[in-house]
Design a protein around this motif. Structure first.
Motif, PDB file in Angstrom:
ATOM      1  N   MET A   1       0.850  -1.185   0.000  1.00  0.00           N
ATOM      2  CA  MET A   1       0.000   0.000   0.000  1.00  0.00           C
ATOM      3  C   MET A   1       0.891   1.241   0.000  1.00  0.00           C
ATOM      4  N   LEU A   2       0.458   2.264  -0.746  1.00  0.00           N
ATOM      5  CA  LEU A   2       1.236   3.495  -0.817  1.00  0.00           C
ATOM      6  C   LEU A   2       1.186   4.239   0.501  1.00  0.00           C
ATOM      7  N   GLY A   3       2.285   4.851   0.875  1.00  0.00           N
ATOM      8  CA  GLY A   3       2.337   5.633   2.101  1.00  0.00           C
ATOM      9  C   GLY A   3       1.678   6.991   1.913  1.00  0.00           C
ATOM     10  N   THR A   4       1.388   7.632   3.019  1.00  0.00           N
ATOM     11  CA  THR A   4       0.743   8.949   3.001  1.00  0.00           C
ATOM     12  C   THR A   4       1.576   9.959   2.229  1.00  0.00           C
ATOM     13  N   THR A   5       2.868   9.971   2.459  1.00  0.00           N
ATOM     14  CA  THR A   5       3.738  10.934   1.786  1.00  0.00           C
ATOM     15  C   THR A   5       3.717  10.715   0.285  1.00  0.00           C
ATOM     16  N   THR A   6       3.750   9.467  -0.156  1.00  0.00           N
ATOM     17  CA  THR A   6       3.729   9.156  -1.582  1.00  0.00           C
ATOM     18  C   THR A   6       2.428   9.620  -2.215  1.00  0.00           C
ATOM     19  N   ILE A   7       1.304   9.363  -1.556  1.00  0.00           N
ATOM     20  CA  ILE A   7       0.000   9.776  -2.075  1.00  0.00           C
ATOM     21  C   ILE A   7      -0.075  11.293  -2.190  1.00  0.00           C
ATOM     22  N   LEU A   8       0.392  11.999  -1.177  1.00  0.00           N
ATOM     23  CA  LEU A   8       0.359  13.464  -1.205  1.00  0.00           C
ATOM     24  C   LEU A   8       1.245  14.024  -2.308  1.00  0.00           C
ATOM     25  N   LEU A   9       2.426  13.471  -2.482  1.00  0.00           N
ATOM     26  CA  LEU A   9       3.327  13.942  -3.529  1.00  0.00           C
ATOM     27  C   LEU A   9       2.741  13.699  -4.913  1.00  0.00           C
ATOM     28  N   LEU A  10       2.129  12.533  -5.130  1.00  0.00           N
ATOM     29  CA  LEU A  10       1.501  12.253  -6.419  1.00  0.00           C
ATOM     30  C   LEU A  10       0.354  13.222  -6.693  1.00  0.00           C
ATOM     31  N   GLY A  11      -0.444  13.513  -5.671  1.00  0.00           N
ATOM     32  CA  GLY A  11      -1.543  14.460  -5.829  1.00  0.00           C
ATOM     33  C   GLY A  11      -1.051  15.852  -6.165  1.00  0.00           C
ATOM     34  N   LEU A  12      -0.015  16.304  -5.466  1.00  0.00           N
ATOM     35  CA  LEU A  12       0.535  17.638  -5.735  1.00  0.00           C
ATOM     36  C   LEU A  12       1.144  17.724  -7.130  1.00  0.00           C
TER      37      LEU A  12
ATOM     38  N   ALA B   1      -4.520  11.769  11.450  1.00  0.00           N
ATOM     39  CA  ALA B   1      -3.924  12.488  12.581  1.00  0.00           C
ATOM     40  C   ALA B   1      -2.412  12.611  12.404  1.00  0.00           C
ATOM     41  N   LEU B   2      -1.902  13.802  12.694  1.00  0.00           N
ATOM     42  CA  LEU B   2      -0.462  14.050  12.645  1.00  0.00           C
ATOM     43  C   LEU B   2       0.138  14.162  14.045  1.00  0.00           C
ATOM     44  N   TRP B   3      -0.644  14.761  14.956  1.00  0.00           N
ATOM     45  CA  TRP B   3      -0.157  15.024  16.305  1.00  0.00           C
ATOM     46  C   TRP B   3      -1.349  15.216  17.223  1.00  0.00           C
ATOM     47  N   ALA B   4      -1.220  14.807  18.466  1.00  0.00           N
ATOM     48  CA  ALA B   4      -2.301  15.026  19.439  1.00  0.00           C
ATOM     49  C   ALA B   4      -1.735  15.189  20.840  1.00  0.00           C
ATOM     50  N   ARG B   5      -2.380  16.059  21.596  1.00  0.00           N
ATOM     51  CA  ARG B   5      -2.111  16.195  23.028  1.00  0.00           C
ATOM     52  C   ARG B   5      -3.451  15.984  23.721  1.00  0.00           C
ATOM     53  N   ARG B   6      -3.560  14.866  24.400  1.00  0.00           N
ATOM     54  CA  ARG B   6      -4.825  14.506  25.037  1.00  0.00           C
ATOM     55  C   ARG B   6      -5.029  15.300  26.317  1.00  0.00           C
ATOM     56  N   THR B   7      -6.296  15.417  26.720  1.00  0.00           N
ATOM     57  CA  THR B   7      -6.600  16.171  27.941  1.00  0.00           C
ATOM     58  C   THR B   7      -6.028  15.504  29.182  1.00  0.00           C
TER      59      THR B   7
ATOM     60  N   ARG C   1      -3.236   5.866  13.164  1.00  0.00           N
ATOM     61  CA  ARG C   1      -2.717   6.371  11.886  1.00  0.00           C
ATOM     62  C   ARG C   1      -3.595   6.007  10.688  1.00  0.00           C
ATOM     63  N   ARG C   2      -4.807   5.541  10.933  1.00  0.00           N
ATOM     64  CA  ARG C   2      -5.704   5.208   9.824  1.00  0.00           C
ATOM     65  C   ARG C   2      -6.276   6.475   9.202  1.00  0.00           C
ATOM     66  N   PHE C   3      -6.704   6.343   7.947  1.00  0.00           N
ATOM     67  CA  PHE C   3      -7.419   7.421   7.280  1.00  0.00           C
ATOM     68  C   PHE C   3      -8.861   7.383   7.753  1.00  0.00           C
ATOM     69  N   VAL C   4      -9.396   8.547   8.124  1.00  0.00           N
ATOM     70  CA  VAL C   4     -10.758   8.629   8.643  1.00  0.00           C
ATOM     71  C   VAL C   4     -11.577   9.535   7.722  1.00  0.00           C
ATOM     72  N   PRO C   5     -12.583   8.977   7.020  1.00  0.00           N
ATOM     73  CA  PRO C   5     -13.422   9.806   6.154  1.00  0.00           C
ATOM     74  C   PRO C   5     -14.557  10.462   6.944  1.00  0.00           C
ATOM     75  N   LEU C   6     -14.769  11.750   6.714  1.00  0.00           N
ATOM     76  CA  LEU C   6     -15.853  12.490   7.369  1.00  0.00           C
ATOM     77  C   LEU C   6     -16.665  13.225   6.297  1.00  0.00           C
ATOM     78  N   PRO C   7     -17.936  12.854   6.098  1.00  0.00           N
ATOM     79  CA  PRO C   7     -18.759  13.526   5.092  1.00  0.00           C
ATOM     80  C   PRO C   7     -19.319  14.852   5.617  1.00  0.00           C
ATOM     81  N   GLY C   8     -19.523  15.787   4.714  1.00  0.00           N
ATOM     82  CA  GLY C   8     -20.089  17.070   5.097  1.00  0.00           C
ATOM     83  C   GLY C   8     -20.820  17.738   3.946  1.00  0.00           C
TER      84      GLY C   8
END
Length: 171
Positions: free
Chosen positions: A1-12, A141-147, A157-164
């Protein structure tokens, strides 16, 4: 499976100014020329949000401020590229979504997260100056600081789809 960086670079690369794909698909943006659209969003990165979109031909930058439960704050900045002529146009985007949430209990801290956001959607010019649209924002998600300062679980690190949905207006 392609990595996130590879997908972003191909899109750009596909959407870069000299790209064959961009040249074949790009057309005029929301009403041609440049301008500003304002509106409301429902779903996606927040239950309800306010959006301002600055556009120039087939490209735009949108800033969205929203909330999930009126205690938290979501801010997103996304660059978008519109494709095709006509009143119904698909688009792709890439941006950053920042979220902050107040601590639910004493002794906890402000929760924050940075999320990579890639909306894929369609924009419909319903009538002159009135637009409606739908998008599926693919997020990671790239970074998080929990309460809870004791919570040190790793990020999901999964991709999460959110419709709007959205409504926008321009003069």
């Amino acid at each position: 499976m392609l990595g996130t960086t590879t997908i972003l670079l191909l899109g750009l690369l596909a959407l870069s100014p000299g790209s064959t794909l961009r040249g074949a698909l790009a057309a005029q943006g929301p009403d041609a020329g440049d301008g500003v659209r304002i509106g409301l969003t429902f779903g996606g990165i927040s239950t309800v949000g306010f959006v301002v979109e600055y556009f120039d031909d087939a490209r735009s930058v949108e800033v969205t401020v929203g909330t999930w439960a009126f205690r938290d704050l979501s801010v997103s900045v996304v660059g978008k590229e519109y494709f095709g002529p006509g009143a119904l146009r698909p688009y792709l985007g890439l941006g950053l979504w920042l979220v902050s949430a107040p601590p639910p209990r004493d002794g906890e801290r402000l929760g924050m997260a940075a999320v990579l956001r890639a909306p894929i959607g369609v924009d419909w010019r319903a009538s002159e100056g009135h637009y409606m649209g739908a998008a599926l924002s693919v997020n990671r998600a790239l970074w998080a600081r929990r309460t809870d300062p004791e919570d040190d679980l790793p990020l999901n690190r999964r991709f999460v789809p959110l419709p709007g949905l959205y409504y926008r207006w321009s003069r």
